[in-house]
Design an enzyme around this catalytic site. Structure first.
Site, PDB file in Angstrom:
ATOM      1  N   GLU A   1       3.377 -16.170  -9.232  1.00 35.31           N
ATOM      2  CA  GLU A   1       3.309 -14.776  -8.803  1.00 35.31           C
ATOM      3  C   GLU A   1       3.936 -13.886  -9.875  1.00 35.31           C
ATOM      4  O   GLU A   1       5.087 -14.078 -10.272  1.00 35.31           O
ATOM      5  CB  GLU A   1       4.010 -14.546  -7.458  1.00 35.31           C
ATOM      6  CG  GLU A   1       3.834 -13.078  -7.048  1.00 35.31           C
ATOM      7  CD  GLU A   1       4.304 -12.725  -5.656  1.00 35.31           C
ATOM      8  OE1 GLU A   1       5.147 -13.440  -5.098  1.00 35.31           O
ATOM      9  OE2 GLU A   1       3.840 -11.675  -5.156  1.00 35.31           O
TER      10      GLU A   1
ATOM     11  N   GLU B   1       9.775 -12.162 -12.147  1.00 35.78           N
ATOM     12  CA  GLU B   1      10.176 -10.811 -11.746  1.00 35.78           C
ATOM     13  C   GLU B   1      11.254 -10.328 -12.715  1.00 35.78           C
ATOM     14  O   GLU B   1      12.133 -11.099 -13.105  1.00 35.78           O
ATOM     15  CB  GLU B   1      10.704 -10.844 -10.300  1.00 35.78           C
ATOM     16  CG  GLU B   1      11.286  -9.552  -9.764  1.00 35.78           C
ATOM     17  CD  GLU B   1      10.354  -8.350  -9.889  1.00 35.78           C
ATOM     18  OE1 GLU B   1      10.687  -7.428 -10.668  1.00 35.78           O
ATOM     19  OE2 GLU B   1       9.285  -8.332  -9.254  1.00 35.78           O
TER      20      GLU B   1
ATOM     21  N   ASP C   1       9.860 -11.183 -18.164  1.00 32.56           N
ATOM     22  CA  ASP C   1       8.675 -10.350 -18.338  1.00 32.56           C
ATOM     23  C   ASP C   1       7.475 -11.286 -18.392  1.00 32.56           C
ATOM     24  O   ASP C   1       7.283 -12.028 -19.353  1.00 32.56           O
ATOM     25  CB  ASP C   1       8.812  -9.562 -19.641  1.00 32.56           C
ATOM     26  CG  ASP C   1       7.607  -8.662 -19.905  1.00 32.56           C
ATOM     27  OD1 ASP C   1       6.550  -8.861 -19.269  1.00 32.56           O
ATOM     28  OD2 ASP C   1       7.724  -7.772 -20.762  1.00 32.56           O
TER      29      ASP C   1
ATOM     30  N   ASP D   1       2.884  -2.485 -10.757  1.00 33.45           N
ATOM     31  CA  ASP D   1       3.297  -1.086 -10.954  1.00 33.45           C
ATOM     32  C   ASP D   1       2.081  -0.269 -11.382  1.00 33.45           C
ATOM     33  O   ASP D   1       1.421  -0.610 -12.371  1.00 33.45           O
ATOM     34  CB  ASP D   1       4.389  -1.002 -12.021  1.00 33.45           C
ATOM     35  CG  ASP D   1       5.708  -1.600 -11.524  1.00 33.45           C
ATOM     36  OD1 ASP D   1       5.977  -1.527 -10.318  1.00 33.45           O
ATOM     37  OD2 ASP D   1       6.450  -2.144 -12.355  1.00 33.45           O
TER      38      ASP D   1
ATOM     39  N   LYS E   1       0.302   8.035 -14.154  1.00 35.23           N
ATOM     40  CA  LYS E   1       0.007   9.069 -15.169  1.00 35.23           C
ATOM     41  C   LYS E   1      -0.852   8.485 -16.285  1.00 35.23           C
ATOM     42  O   LYS E   1      -0.567   7.390 -16.788  1.00 35.23           O
ATOM     43  CB  LYS E   1       1.301   9.603 -15.778  1.00 35.23           C
ATOM     44  CG  LYS E   1       2.125  10.414 -14.792  1.00 35.23           C
ATOM     45  CD  LYS E   1       3.388  10.922 -15.449  1.00 35.23           C
ATOM     46  CE  LYS E   1       4.241  11.602 -14.388  1.00 35.23           C
ATOM     47  NZ  LYS E   1       5.643  11.646 -14.734  1.00 35.23           N
TER      48      LYS E   1
ATOM     49  N   THR F   1       2.581  -5.809   2.935  1.00 32.91           N
ATOM     50  CA  THR F   1       3.902  -5.433   2.422  1.00 32.91           C
ATOM     51  C   THR F   1       4.024  -3.920   2.493  1.00 32.91           C
ATOM     52  O   THR F   1       3.067  -3.205   2.803  1.00 32.91           O
ATOM     53  CB  THR F   1       4.098  -5.867   0.958  1.00 32.91           C
ATOM     54  OG1 THR F   1       3.193  -5.102   0.140  1.00 32.91           O
ATOM     55  CG2 THR F   1       3.829  -7.340   0.777  1.00 32.91           C
TER      56      THR F   1
ATOM     57  N   PHE G   1       4.105  -1.906   0.191  1.00 32.79           N
ATOM     58  CA  PHE G   1       3.234  -1.203  -0.754  1.00 32.79           C
ATOM     59  C   PHE G   1       1.863  -0.973  -0.134  1.00 32.79           C
ATOM     60  O   PHE G   1       1.259   0.082  -0.316  1.00 32.79           O
ATOM     61  CB  PHE G   1       3.130  -1.990  -2.061  1.00 32.79           C
ATOM     62  CG  PHE G   1       4.429  -1.983  -2.805  1.00 32.79           C
ATOM     63  CD1 PHE G   1       4.826  -0.874  -3.524  1.00 32.79           C
ATOM     64  CD2 PHE G   1       5.278  -3.077  -2.750  1.00 32.79           C
ATOM     65  CE1 PHE G   1       6.043  -0.837  -4.181  1.00 32.79           C
ATOM     66  CE2 PHE G   1       6.499  -3.057  -3.396  1.00 32.79           C
ATOM     67  CZ  PHE G   1       6.886  -1.941  -4.111  1.00 32.79           C
ATOM     68  N   GLU G   2       1.396  -1.950   0.607  1.00 30.81           N
ATOM     69  CA  GLU G   2       0.121  -1.771   1.306  1.00 30.81           C
ATOM     70  C   GLU G   2       0.275  -0.698   2.395  1.00 30.81           C
ATOM     71  O   GLU G   2      -0.553   0.206   2.492  1.00 30.81           O
ATOM     72  CB  GLU G   2      -0.337  -3.093   1.938  1.00 30.81           C
ATOM     73  CG  GLU G   2      -1.585  -2.921   2.782  1.00 30.81           C
ATOM     74  CD  GLU G   2      -2.282  -4.230   3.096  1.00 30.81           C
ATOM     75  OE1 GLU G   2      -1.744  -5.304   2.775  1.00 30.81           O
ATOM     76  OE2 GLU G   2      -3.392  -4.166   3.653  1.00 30.81           O
TER      77      GLU G   2
END
Ligand SMILES: C[S@@+](CC[C@H](N)C(=O)[O-])C[C@H]1O[C@@H](n2cnc3c(N)ncnc32)[C@H](O)[C@@H]1O
Length: 265
Positions: free
Chosen positions: A98, A123, A153, A176, A180, A244, A246-247
Site C-alpha cells: 500500500e 507512508e 517515500d 494526495d 492546484k 475512509t 477521504f471518500e
C-alpha cells in the site's frame, strides 16, 4: 486543511534530502531523483498520546528498521537494501503493497479480513503510522502478524526495495490530490511511477487506485492507458477498500469516487 488531511503536502519545502539524493548519485536515486517532487524528511510529528503509546508498544514489531544512508530522519531507504517478504513475514503469501497508507484504515481492515495475505504499507507521515498502530491495537488487540509498515517515500523506495514481479497487489488509494495546476507534477501517479509499479507486479498482479478528484482520475487514465505495459482491467470498487474519511469527505463535497484496476498488459 490540517496536516492530518493531506500531510504529505506539508512536508516538501526546503527539504535537505534533495541534496543528499544528488550526493548519493545512485542510479535508483540520483542525479535528479524526483522530478515529481522532493523527497520527505521523516517528521517526529506530534501524535495524540494514544497513538504515541501504540507506537511505543508496537513499532518495534510492525515498523521496519531499514538502512537509511542519508540519516535516520530521511525517508530514503538505502537503494542496495532488499526486503525479503519471506524473511520479514516468516512465510510465503500474496503480498499487497500500500502506497500512502495514511491512518491505516484500508491497511487494518484488509489485513484483518485477509489473514492469508501479507501487507506492506509505505507512508511518509509518522503520525499517520502512529494512528494506524493504534487502530490495529483497537481492532486486533495486538500487532497483526501480516502487516509491516515502512516509513519511506514510496516513489523512491519501490524502485529498489522489492524483487521484480514479487507483488500481488499495489494499492494507491486517495493519493494526495495536489489540486492546484502548478502542483500537478507532485502527484505520485505518473508515467515514471507506473514503470516502478509495473516492475513489481506479478504477471497476475493488480494495481488498484482510487481518487475523489475527477481531474486526477482523468490524469491517471491518461497516463496509465498510454502505458504500453499496463491494461485497464476494471473500474469497480476495489474489493477490500473500506470507506475512509477521504471518500466520505469527497462525497460530502460533491465529488465522485473513481476506482481503477490496472494489470500487466
Ligand atoms: C490523502 S492521504 C490518503 C491515505 C489513505 N490511503 C486513505 O485512503 O485513507 C495520502 C497519504 O499518502 C502519503 N504519501 C504521500 N506521498 C507519499 C509517498 N511518496 N510515499 C509514501 N506515502 C506518501 C501521505 O503522507 C498521506 O498519508
Amino acid at each position: 486543511m490540517s496536516g492530518a488531511d493531506h500531510p504529505g503536502e506539508h512536508d516538501l519545502p526546503g527539504n535537505p534530502d534533495l541534496a543528499g539524493h544528488n550526493a548519493l548519485g545512485h542510479p535508483a536515486i540520483g542525479p535528479r531523483p524526483l522530478s515529481r517532487t522532493r523527497s520527505f524528511t521523516r517528521r517526529g510529528g506530534r501524535m495524540p498520546r494514544t497513538h504515541q503509546a501504540a507506537w511505543d508498544r508496537l513499532a518495534t514489531e510492525v515498523v521496519l528498521d531499514v538502512p537509511r544512508p542519508l540519516g535516520e530522519t530521511s525517508t530514503v531507504v538505502d537503494p542496495s537494501y532488499r526486503l525479503d517478504p519471506v524473511d520479514v513475514f516468516g512465510r510465503r503469501a500474496p503480498l499487497v503493497v500500500e502506497v500512502g497508507s495514511g491512518s491505516g484504515d484500508a491497511l487494518v481492515a484488509a489485513a484483518t479480513a485477509r489473514p492469508d495475505w501479507d501487507f506492506l504499507a509505505l507512508e511518509v507521515w509518522r503520525p499517520g503510522i502512529g494512528h494506524a498502530l493504534a487502530k490495529m491495537e483497537q481492532t486486533a488487540g495486538a500487532p497483526l502478524p501480516n502487516v509491516r509498515v515502512l516509513e519511506a517515500d514510496a516513489a523512491v523506495a519501490l524502485r529498489t526495495l522489492l524483487a521484480p514481479a514479487s507483488v500481488h497487489e499495489v494499492w494507491t488509494f486517495f493519493p494526495d490530490p495536489w489540486p492546484k495546476a502548478r502542483h500537478h507534477k507532485r502527484r505520485i501517479v505518473s508515467a515514471e511511477f507506473a514503470g516502478t509499479v509495473l516492475r513489481l507486479l506479478a504477471p497476475d498482479g493488480v494495481w488498484r487506485l482510487a481518487t475523489d478528484w475527477g481531474d486526477y482520475a482523468d490524469a491517471m487514465r491518461e497516463v496509465l492507458d498510454a502505458h504500453e505495459g499496463l491494461r485497464l482491467a476494471s473500474t469497480d470498487r476495489a474489493p477490500l477498500r473500506p470507506v475512509t474519511r477521504f471518500e466520505r469527505r469527497g462525497l460530502a463535497e460533491g465529488r465522485s469516487i473513481t476506482d481503477l484496476a490496472y494489470v500487466p498488459a
